[in-house]
Enzyme design. Structure first.
Site, PDB file in Angstrom:
ATOM      1  N   LYS A 188       9.340 -27.822   4.295  1.00 33.31           N
ATOM      2  CA  LYS A 188      10.233 -28.937   3.790  1.00 33.31           C
ATOM      3  C   LYS A 188       9.443 -29.652   2.789  1.00 33.31           C
ATOM      4  O   LYS A 188       8.242 -29.632   2.467  1.00 33.31           O
ATOM      5  CB  LYS A 188      10.476 -29.773   5.078  1.00 33.31           C
ATOM      6  CG  LYS A 188      11.336 -30.810   4.922  1.00 33.31           C
ATOM      7  CD  LYS A 188      12.791 -30.164   5.213  1.00 33.31           C
ATOM      8  CE  LYS A 188      14.097 -30.946   5.326  1.00 33.31           C
ATOM      9  NZ  LYS A 188      15.018 -30.211   5.999  1.00 33.31           N
TER      10      LYS A 188
HETATM   11  N1  GLU Z   1      17.937 -29.143   4.196  1.00 39.84           N
HETATM   12  C1  GLU Z   1      18.787 -28.219   4.979  1.00 39.84           C
HETATM   13  C2  GLU Z   1      18.201 -28.148   6.400  1.00 39.84           C
HETATM   14  O1  GLU Z   1      17.327 -29.156   6.831  1.00 39.84           O
HETATM   15  C3  GLU Z   1      18.961 -26.940   4.302  1.00 39.84           C
HETATM   16  C4  GLU Z   1      17.639 -26.031   4.109  1.00 39.84           C
HETATM   17  C5  GLU Z   1      17.844 -24.820   3.247  1.00 39.84           C
HETATM   18  O2  GLU Z   1      19.143 -24.440   2.796  1.00 39.84           O
HETATM   19  O3  GLU Z   1      16.555 -23.959   2.997  1.00 39.84           O
HETATM   20  O4  GLU Z   1      18.395 -27.178   6.926  1.00 39.84           O
END
Ligand code: GLU
Length: 475
Positions: free
Chosen positions: A106
């Protein structure tokens, strides 16, 4: 309040530990899975409005049992290391649960995107992307970001372009980030994917009458009263699809500046337009405006959808929540302490790592599309149509010979002949993913008497998969 509210990172670990206590993991592996492998902090300057502004950003890698690692990049002033690490851990468990072949990661940048104009945001985003690309923290085979709170297609297009500029000969450059616009290497259906996933998750839940009964509910989604917190990308699509396609009644919408309540149902599309135009729900002409919007979390409803920030259901308000079913469209909206209170009250929680996995699932499809350099369905579509044509022709012959006794339904031919396009394939893949993952989670919930809730069941499935992957590698 006597009990201390744990931090987001602690909350995730408490939930992880609850599950691990029910498992028989090889010594040491539990800690290996729980901890974040690395968190990179970057501070960089951008010359804006005549002065040098310094920004702080993070990219945390939780687990590399599979690579690339995957997870969004968040733009918000509240971003901090603790939050990014908690979110990275959730990505690991989420990807394992829905079987997208990624580790968890993240990113976040402390910035208020509303403070800067488009050109300034582009400079800031490109500079952040430059720092991450330089260290392979954006890379098609190592680390693939995506949108999250405060970011969207626009930012992903800038990031992809920045990577391409720095890696001019990488034929797979487009796969360095997902959530790109359709005309810039993206995939149909990515924008709506997380909200669509919430809808598919609820549909699958309601296909399990025992689970529905466990929440004290019955029937289908039709007519169910829904309150949604956050009408951003996820909340908006979830509420819209539930209302328009499943007949649910959206009775409450909570936004930053307050909430709107209407027991007769709210026009989600109209509120969305109002927010885009006025920046909030205040002044929306129908229903009742509630200045302290979070109070609406405590209103009577059948399904509560927190789709905004983490920690909104906490030790302070958990006991007053009346919804019998909560679906966590946001990451970490229920704290570990609140989770315990709600479990004791018999509230059923469909956990974040499953409920909002639609985004990363469609990201996976986008990444595969980018690596294969071909749109889904391009090879098969017309061939499928040609084979269907054969059947339709035979049916038409039958139709003629049967006279008045039988005839083809009005638009059958047209509907049957049409091969699936990319959007239909994406939705079908997402639906299948959400159904399969729900079943694996729900089976554990029912089969093991020591597993009280869906969240623990979800952790058990995920941790087991991650552990197997480490064990297979001999770690
Ligand atoms: N930000 C989204 C999540 O928390 C998508 C993550 C992604 O598509 O890699 O799942």
């Amino acid at each position: 309040m006597s009990q201390r509210e744990p931090s987001f990172r602690e909350s995730v670990d408490i939930m992880f530990n609850r599950a691990v206590a029910l498992m028989d993991l090889a010594p040491g592996i539990e800690e290996k899975i729980r901890v974040c492998n690395a968190t990179y902090t970057v501070r960089f300057g951008v010359r804006l409005r005549g002065e040098m502004k310094t920004f702080t950003g993070y990219r945390s890698v939780h687990s590399e049992h599979m690579e690339p690692v995957k997870g969004g990049i968040r733009f918000a002033t509240s971003v901090n290391q603790n939050e990014v690490e908690a979110l990275a851990a959730l990505m690991t468990y989420k990807c394992a649960l829905v079987e997208t072949p990624f580790g968890g990661s993240k990113g976040g940048l402390c910035v208020d995107p509303r403070e800067w104009d488009e050109h300034e945001m582009e400079q800031i985003t490109r500079r952040f992307a430059y720092e991450l690309c330089k260290r392979d923290l954006i890379h098609p085979s190592q680390n693939v970001p995506a949108p999250d709170m405060g970011t969207g297609e626009r930012e992903m297009a800038w990031i992809a372009d920045q990577y391409r500029r720095m890696n001019t000969t990488d034929i797979n450059a487009n796969a360095c980030v997902t959530g790109k616009p359709a005309h810039a290497g993206g995939i149909q259906g990515r924008v709506e994917a997380t909200g669509r996933g919430v809808q598919y998750a609820l549909r699958e839940f309601f296909r399990h009458p025992d689970d529905v009964r466990a929440a004290g509910l019955d029937g289908s989604l039709d007519g169910k009263k829904v309150i949604v917190q956050g009408l951003g990308n996820v909340g908006y699509h979830a509420a819209k699809f539930l209302k328009e396609e499943d007949g649910s009644l959206v009775t409450g919408i909570i936004e930053r500046d307050g909430g709107v309540f209407d027991p007769d149902g709210i026009d989600v599309e109209a509120v969305h337009h109002w927010i885009v135009k006025h920046g909030g729900v205040k002044g929306y002409p129908t229903g009742t405006y509630v200045e302290n919007g979070t109070l609406l979390l405590e209103q009577d409803c059948d399904i509560l959808i927190p789709a905004a920030l983490e920690g909104v259901i906490n030790l302070e308000n958990a006991a007053r929540i009346k919804a019998p079913l909560i679906i966590e469209a946001a990451n970490g909206p229920v704290t570990a302490g609140a989770d315990e209170i709600l479990r004791e009250k018999g509230v059923v929680i469909i956990p974040d790592m499953y409920a909002n996995a639609g985004g990363v699932t469609v990201s996976y499809f986008e990444w595969v599309k980018n690596l294969s350099h071909i749109r889904f369905g391009r090879m098969q579509r017309r061939q499928e149509e040609a084979r269907h044509e054969l059947i339709v022709r035979e049916l038409e012959r039958l139709d003629e010979s049967m006279g008045d006794r039988w005839s083809l339904n009005g638009n059958f031919k047209e509907r049957y002949l049409r091969g699936a396009d990319e959007l239909e394939l994406v939705r079908s893949g997402l639906d299948d993913t959400m159904r399969t993952a729900y079943q694996s989670m729900s089976n554990v919930w029912h089969e093991r008497s020591d597993v009280e809730d869906l969240r623990t069941a979800a952790y058990l499935v995920s941790i087991d998969r991650v552990a197997q992957s480490y064990t297979a590698k001999g770690l």
